[in-house]
Design a protein around this motif. Structure first.
Motif, PDB file in Angstrom:
ATOM      1  N   ALA A  36     -41.503  25.166 -47.441  1.00 50.01           N
ATOM      2  CA  ALA A  36     -40.278  25.894 -47.537  1.00 50.01           C
ATOM      3  C   ALA A  36     -39.122  24.877 -46.599  1.00 50.01           C
ATOM      4  N   MET A  37     -39.776  23.860 -46.164  1.00 46.81           N
ATOM      5  CA  MET A  37     -38.822  23.071 -45.164  1.00 46.81           C
ATOM      6  C   MET A  37     -38.119  21.928 -46.145  1.00 46.81           C
ATOM      7  N   HIS A  38     -37.000  21.341 -45.680  1.00 47.34           N
ATOM      8  CA  HIS A  38     -36.407  20.368 -46.433  1.00 47.34           C
ATOM      9  C   HIS A  38     -36.745  19.200 -45.904  1.00 47.34           C
ATOM     10  N   LEU A  39     -37.537  18.131 -46.198  1.00 45.97           N
ATOM     11  CA  LEU A  39     -38.080  16.966 -45.610  1.00 45.97           C
ATOM     12  C   LEU A  39     -36.766  15.817 -45.726  1.00 45.97           C
ATOM     13  N   GLN A  40     -36.513  15.342 -44.444  1.00 47.27           N
ATOM     14  CA  GLN A  40     -35.685  14.255 -44.230  1.00 47.27           C
ATOM     15  C   GLN A  40     -36.307  13.071 -44.128  1.00 47.27           C
ATOM     16  N   PHE A  41     -36.235  12.168 -44.709  1.00 43.80           N
ATOM     17  CA  PHE A  41     -36.904  11.021 -44.783  1.00 43.80           C
ATOM     18  C   PHE A  41     -35.984   9.755 -44.673  1.00 43.80           C
ATOM     19  N   PRO A  42     -36.056   8.761 -43.733  1.00 45.45           N
ATOM     20  CA  PRO A  42     -34.876   7.771 -43.767  1.00 45.45           C
ATOM     21  C   PRO A  42     -34.829   7.067 -45.079  1.00 45.45           C
ATOM     22  N   GLN A  43     -33.594   6.842 -45.420  1.00 48.39           N
ATOM     23  CA  GLN A  43     -33.350   6.035 -46.690  1.00 48.39           C
ATOM     24  C   GLN A  43     -33.684   4.503 -46.684  1.00 48.39           C
ATOM     25  N   GLU A  44     -33.471   4.006 -45.511  1.00 51.61           N
ATOM     26  CA  GLU A  44     -33.996   2.781 -45.382  1.00 51.61           C
ATOM     27  C   GLU A  44     -34.415   2.541 -43.855  1.00 51.61           C
ATOM     28  N   PRO A  45     -35.590   1.587 -43.865  1.00 50.26           N
ATOM     29  CA  PRO A  45     -36.256   1.278 -42.659  1.00 50.26           C
ATOM     30  C   PRO A  45     -35.319   0.621 -41.842  1.00 50.26           C
ATOM     31  N   LYS A  46     -35.478   0.517 -40.269  1.00 47.91           N
ATOM     32  CA  LYS A  46     -34.665  -0.036 -39.458  1.00 47.91           C
ATOM     33  C   LYS A  46     -35.001  -1.426 -39.480  1.00 47.91           C
ATOM     34  N   PRO A  47     -33.731  -2.441 -39.174  1.00 45.66           N
ATOM     35  CA  PRO A  47     -34.032  -3.634 -39.303  1.00 45.66           C
ATOM     36  C   PRO A  47     -34.858  -4.095 -38.130  1.00 45.66           C
ATOM     37  N   ILE A  48     -35.726  -5.103 -38.407  1.00 49.83           N
ATOM     38  CA  ILE A  48     -36.286  -5.834 -37.212  1.00 49.83           C
ATOM     39  C   ILE A  48     -35.845  -7.263 -37.112  1.00 49.83           C
ATOM     40  N   THR A  49     -35.111  -7.612 -36.108  1.00 47.76           N
ATOM     41  CA  THR A  49     -34.473  -8.913 -35.750  1.00 47.76           C
ATOM     42  C   THR A  49     -35.301  -9.460 -34.893  1.00 47.76           C
ATOM     43  N   LEU A  50     -36.605  -9.955 -35.107  1.00 43.23           N
ATOM     44  CA  LEU A  50     -37.388 -10.789 -34.402  1.00 43.23           C
ATOM     45  C   LEU A  50     -38.018 -12.048 -34.949  1.00 43.23           C
ATOM     46  N   THR A  51     -37.907 -13.074 -34.269  1.00 42.08           N
ATOM     47  CA  THR A  51     -38.331 -14.370 -34.546  1.00 42.08           C
ATOM     48  C   THR A  51     -39.975 -14.398 -34.615  1.00 42.08           C
ATOM     49  N   VAL A  52     -40.679 -14.998 -34.935  1.00 40.94           N
ATOM     50  CA  VAL A  52     -42.062 -15.015 -35.010  1.00 40.94           C
ATOM     51  C   VAL A  52     -42.637 -15.090 -33.647  1.00 40.94           C
ATOM     52  N   ALA A  53     -42.187 -16.129 -32.930  1.00 39.45           N
ATOM     53  CA  ALA A  53     -42.572 -16.357 -31.444  1.00 39.45           C
ATOM     54  C   ALA A  53     -42.267 -15.099 -30.691  1.00 39.45           C
ATOM     55  N   GLU A  54     -41.033 -14.433 -31.028  1.00 38.87           N
ATOM     56  CA  GLU A  54     -40.856 -13.218 -30.312  1.00 38.87           C
ATOM     57  C   GLU A  54     -41.798 -12.202 -30.282  1.00 38.87           C
TER      58      GLU A  54
END
Length: 456
Positions: free
Chosen positions: A273-291
């Motif tokens: 009976a609940m309305h599911l709220q799902f994020p439309q887009e994933p949060k951006p990840i601003t990481l370099t490979v080293a980080e």
């Protein structure tokens, strides 16, 4: 060590505050709410929390034992000496002895040296039960004594113990965070599966409505011979297929809802009976490979456990190296002491004493036991260090692959969003054209298949 780290090693510690179901209003369930609820109520969260509490209490015990310790020790003792009952020489006397010793000692581990300093007081009472005993009662009183003991000079176990325990509690903390993030990952997977199932069910519901509409229009046209019987039968088959697809989609939705409700320990009907709220887009990840690699090394519990294992192996190697040569132990103490048949006089006329014990042990002939023990410890250190290097290599490889996949999937998501919008427009246009007789059945079916593919 886990084969894959996924993204949970790259995100921060998850929140696990209590969120009662009444706060959801029984109308809407967001992904964040589901994660917080799971991190508080699932069996894995319960076990992880208690395991972390156990490690924390063990570490608190370790720290407490490094502080000053005050101990009271009372030791009663009785023994009976029976020699030759027919003779009563001085050196063969038969007697019973009852004694009791009490000591109060304040000790402190010398963390910089590796030994233990202590200060205390003690008293000993001894009673002989024999008619030939010259003194049947005796008291020994030492109101003050100060000493220091160390089992192996040049070796400090406390420094190594501190390094190992610090690393272990850090690994336990990261393991708890890792478990919470694993719960968040599992909830996200089940939540998203339910969202996809509901979306597919909605899509097939729309397909069935459109098929019903087109079939109704085709029947009207068939009555005036504007639609061939083959097209009419094709639309009827498409209507049946749409109904079957909708039934399968509803079954998949019910299964996904049951799996999510079971994991969250909720009622499946209430969740439906609940309305599911799902994020439309994933949060951006601003990481370099080293980080990202640095974060993974700092947050991976398996890697932190391996560091603790390497530290412990180095500890055992140094201990074996010290024991291979000359072993010197020390125990010295000074204080005041007196012995007297009367307890009060035993505390008067105290005499200063000093005791020192230095034990030197040299393994002159142990058939290579100490040498082999040290060589085995060295080999184990090399083995654990190589395992640590391998763990770092695999972790770096997983992080690099994960970041690459995230970037690829983000681009795919953007392209798919455009494809879905375009497929909707093309399908609606072709459905309208087919209803108005402006395109044939094949063009309409092709547009519908492309739209379904874009949605999937």
């Amino acid at each position: 060590m886990k084969d894959r780290i996924n993204i949970r090693l790259l995100i921060g510690p998850a929140l696990f505050s209590v969120l009662p179901l009444s706060s959801w209003g029984q109308e809407t369930l967001s992904l964040d709410q589901a994660i917080r609820h799971a991190q508080d109520s699932t069996m894995m969260a319960f076990q992880s929390r208690h395991e972390y509490d156990s490690h924390t209490l063990h570490y608190d015990e370790f720290l407490a034992l490094r502080k000053p310790q005050l101990n009271l020790r009372v030791a009663p003792n009785y023994y009976r000496l029976v020699s030759d009952l027919s003779r009563d020489y001085v050196y063969l006397r038969n007697y019973d002895n009852l004694s009791a010793a009490a000591s109060l000692t304040l000790s402190q581990k010398m963390l910089g040296l590796g030994g233990e300093a202590y200060v205390g007081t003690q008293a000993i009472w001894s009673e002989y039960f024999s008619s030939q005993a010259a003194e049947v009662r005796q008291f020994m009183a030492a109101p003050l004594l100060v000493g220091y003991r160390q089992t192996l000079l040049g070796y400090n176990p406390y420094r190594w113990e501190k390094a190992v325990e610090d690393q272990r509690i850090k690994a336990a903390r990261q393991q708890h965070h890792y478990d919470l993030n694993s719960i968040a990952e599992e909830v996200t997977r089940r939540f998203f599966r339910l969202v996809c199932a509901k979306s597919q069910a909605d899509m097939f519901q729309r397909n069935l409505q459109i098929a019903d509409t087109l079939y109704a229009i085709a029947r009207e046209k068939a009555s005036i011979l504007m639609v061939t019987m083959a097209e009419l039968r094709s639309l009827e088959l498409q209507r049946i297929n749409a109904a079957n697809a909708l039934a399968m989609a509803l079954t998949a939705e019910a299964e996904a809802r049951t799996r999510l409700a079971s994991y969250l320990r909720l009622d499946g009907d209430g969740l439906g009976a609940m309305h599911l709220q799902f994020p439309q887009e994933p949060k951006p990840i601003t990481l370099t490979v080293a980080e990202a690699i640095d974060l993974a090394l700092a947050n991976s519990p398996a890697y932190q456990h391996q560091i603790a294992t390497v530290t412990e192996s180095r500890h055992q190697e140094q201990k074996a190296r010290k024991e291979k040569g000359v072993n010197v132990s020390l125990d010295v103490n000074v204080g005041m002491q007196q012995v007297d048949p009367v307890l009060g006089r035993a505390y008067r006329d105290q005499r200063l004493y000093a005791l020192g014990a230095v034990t030197v042990s040299v393994p002159l002939m142990d058939h290579g036991a100490a040498k082999n023990r040290h060589a085995a410890a060295q080999a184990w250190v090399e083995r654990e260090e190589s395992a640590l290097d391998e763990a770092e290599r695999r972790l770096s490889e997983d992080v690099t692959t994960t970041l690459h996949n995230i970037n690829v999937y983000r681009q795919l998501l953007e392209q798919t969003t455009q494809a879905v919008t375009m497929a909707d427009e093309v399908f609606e246009l072709n459905a309208e054209n087919y209803a108005n007789g402006l395109c044939d059945m094949n063009t309409y079916t092709l547009a519908q298949n492309r739209r379904d593919e874009a949605y999937n």
